[in-house]
Scaffold this motif. Structure first.
Motif, mmCIF file in Angstrom:
data_model
loop_
_atom_site.group_PDB
_atom_site.id
_atom_site.type_symbol
_atom_site.label_atom_id
_atom_site.label_comp_id
_atom_site.label_asym_id
_atom_site.label_seq_id
_atom_site.Cartn_x
_atom_site.Cartn_y
_atom_site.Cartn_z
ATOM 1 N N GLU A 23 80.808 49.764 26.484
ATOM 2 C CA GLU A 23 82.268 49.890 26.460
ATOM 3 C C GLU A 23 82.789 51.202 27.029
ATOM 4 O O GLU A 23 83.887 51.266 27.544
ATOM 5 C CB GLU A 23 82.779 49.680 25.024
ATOM 6 N N MET A 24 81.991 52.252 26.943
ATOM 7 C CA MET A 24 82.509 53.545 27.420
ATOM 8 C C MET A 24 82.703 53.523 28.938
ATOM 9 O O MET A 24 81.993 52.834 29.660
ATOM 10 C CB MET A 24 81.571 54.682 27.002
ATOM 11 N N ASP A 25 83.704 54.273 29.410
ATOM 12 C CA ASP A 25 84.007 54.316 30.838
ATOM 13 C C ASP A 25 83.632 55.645 31.463
ATOM 14 O O ASP A 25 83.787 55.834 32.672
ATOM 15 C CB ASP A 25 85.501 54.070 31.068
ATOM 16 N N SER A 26 83.219 56.567 30.624
ATOM 17 C CA SER A 26 82.821 57.857 31.172
ATOM 18 C C SER A 26 81.777 58.471 30.252
ATOM 19 O O SER A 26 81.618 58.048 29.106
ATOM 20 C CB SER A 26 84.033 58.787 31.309
ATOM 21 N N LYS A 35 82.852 59.882 35.367
ATOM 22 C CA LYS A 35 83.262 58.488 35.345
ATOM 23 C C LYS A 35 82.066 57.554 35.567
ATOM 24 O O LYS A 35 81.234 57.803 36.428
ATOM 25 C CB LYS A 35 84.282 58.265 36.467
ATOM 26 N N ILE A 36 82.025 56.482 34.788
ATOM 27 C CA ILE A 36 81.042 55.425 35.032
ATOM 28 C C ILE A 36 81.696 54.447 36.005
ATOM 29 O O ILE A 36 82.685 53.810 35.670
ATOM 30 C CB ILE A 36 80.667 54.702 33.727
ATOM 31 N N ARG A 61 71.754 49.309 33.521
ATOM 32 C CA ARG A 61 71.912 50.099 34.738
ATOM 33 C C ARG A 61 73.348 50.600 34.817
ATOM 34 O O ARG A 61 74.296 49.812 34.713
ATOM 35 C CB ARG A 61 71.595 49.235 35.958
ATOM 36 N N LEU A 62 73.495 51.902 34.956
ATOM 37 C CA LEU A 62 74.827 52.503 35.080
ATOM 38 C C LEU A 62 74.887 53.324 36.355
ATOM 39 O O LEU A 62 73.894 53.925 36.758
ATOM 40 C CB LEU A 62 75.103 53.467 33.922
ATOM 41 N N THR A 63 76.053 53.355 36.969
ATOM 42 C CA THR A 63 76.269 54.280 38.074
ATOM 43 C C THR A 63 77.348 55.261 37.649
ATOM 44 O O THR A 63 78.452 54.862 37.282
ATOM 45 C CB THR A 63 76.701 53.535 39.352
ATOM 46 N N VAL A 75 79.167 62.067 43.857
ATOM 47 C CA VAL A 75 77.954 61.353 44.267
ATOM 48 C C VAL A 75 77.683 60.227 43.264
ATOM 49 O O VAL A 75 77.482 60.494 42.082
ATOM 50 C CB VAL A 75 76.736 62.310 44.299
ATOM 51 N N PRO A 76 77.715 58.958 43.712
ATOM 52 C CA PRO A 76 77.380 57.868 42.779
ATOM 53 C C PRO A 76 75.898 57.959 42.422
ATOM 54 O O PRO A 76 75.041 57.850 43.286
ATOM 55 C CB PRO A 76 77.673 56.586 43.586
#
Ligand SMILES: [Zn+2]
Ligand SMILES: [Zn+2]
Length: 176
Positions: A23-26, A35-36, A61-63, A75-76
């Motif tokens: 759920e988190m966005d960052s 930021k995710i 997997r998160l970017t 940088v992603p």
């Protein structure tokens, strides 16, 4: 999202598998907020191995967008996480935190999925993020990104790579 563990704790040998959204966005840490930009659900497996012990496995997997250490371009950065934890639910919450050496993702009988993933991201956090190996960084006088061309400032001489490494260390210090 919180996963209720009380049911699985009642049955030795029971296994629970489910996909759980992150759920988190960052990612907020002492380095700042990042930021995710992309995330898969966490594929979570919880096994009751008996004696009030749980094995937790997760794949996600998160970017995360992280600024380049030299030029600050975003940088992603991909985190391919394989989480593996063993929990002794007989332990007190305090002992568990001490054992895991990280903030607690279990409160009483609930597993906090975001906290579990968050801890793992911090463990895997890269020591150094560069947009490219030979990033030229920014001009210390006018702030121009030197990857996109030169600026009109007077530069004494080009930074040699050893100096670039030192200036990376200094910029790290500033962020902390
Ligand atoms: Zn760069
Ligand atoms: Zn300049």
């Amino acid at each position: 999202m919180l996963i209720q563990l009380s049911d699985i704790l009642l049955h030795d040998g029971k296994q629970l598998q489910q996909e759980v959204p992150v759920e988190m966005d960052s990612i907020k840490s002492r380095l700042g907020e990042f930021k995710i930009v992309e995330k898969s659900p966490l594929v979570l497996t919880i096994t009751n191995v008996g004696d009030q012990k749980l094995e937790i496995e997760g794949v996600v997997r998160l970017t995360v967008s992280i600024p380049c250490d030299r030029c600050l371009e975003e940088v992603p950065t991909v985190f391919d996480l394989r989480i593996q934890r063993k929990l002794d639910m007989k332990q007190s919450e305090e002992d568990r935190i001490k054992d895991l050496d990280e903030s607690n993702f279990i409160t009483q009988t609930e597993l906090d999925v975001d906290q579990l993933v968050y801890n793992e991201v911090l463990i895997e956090w890269p020591l150094k993020v560069l947009c490219k190996e030979d990033c030229k960084g920014i001009c210390s006088q006018c702030g121009a990104n030197l990857n996109f061309g030169t600026c009109s400032c007077e530069h004494e001489e080009r930074l040699d790579p050893r100096m670039a490494a030192i200036s990376d260390i200094f910029s790290k210090f500033k962020e902390v």
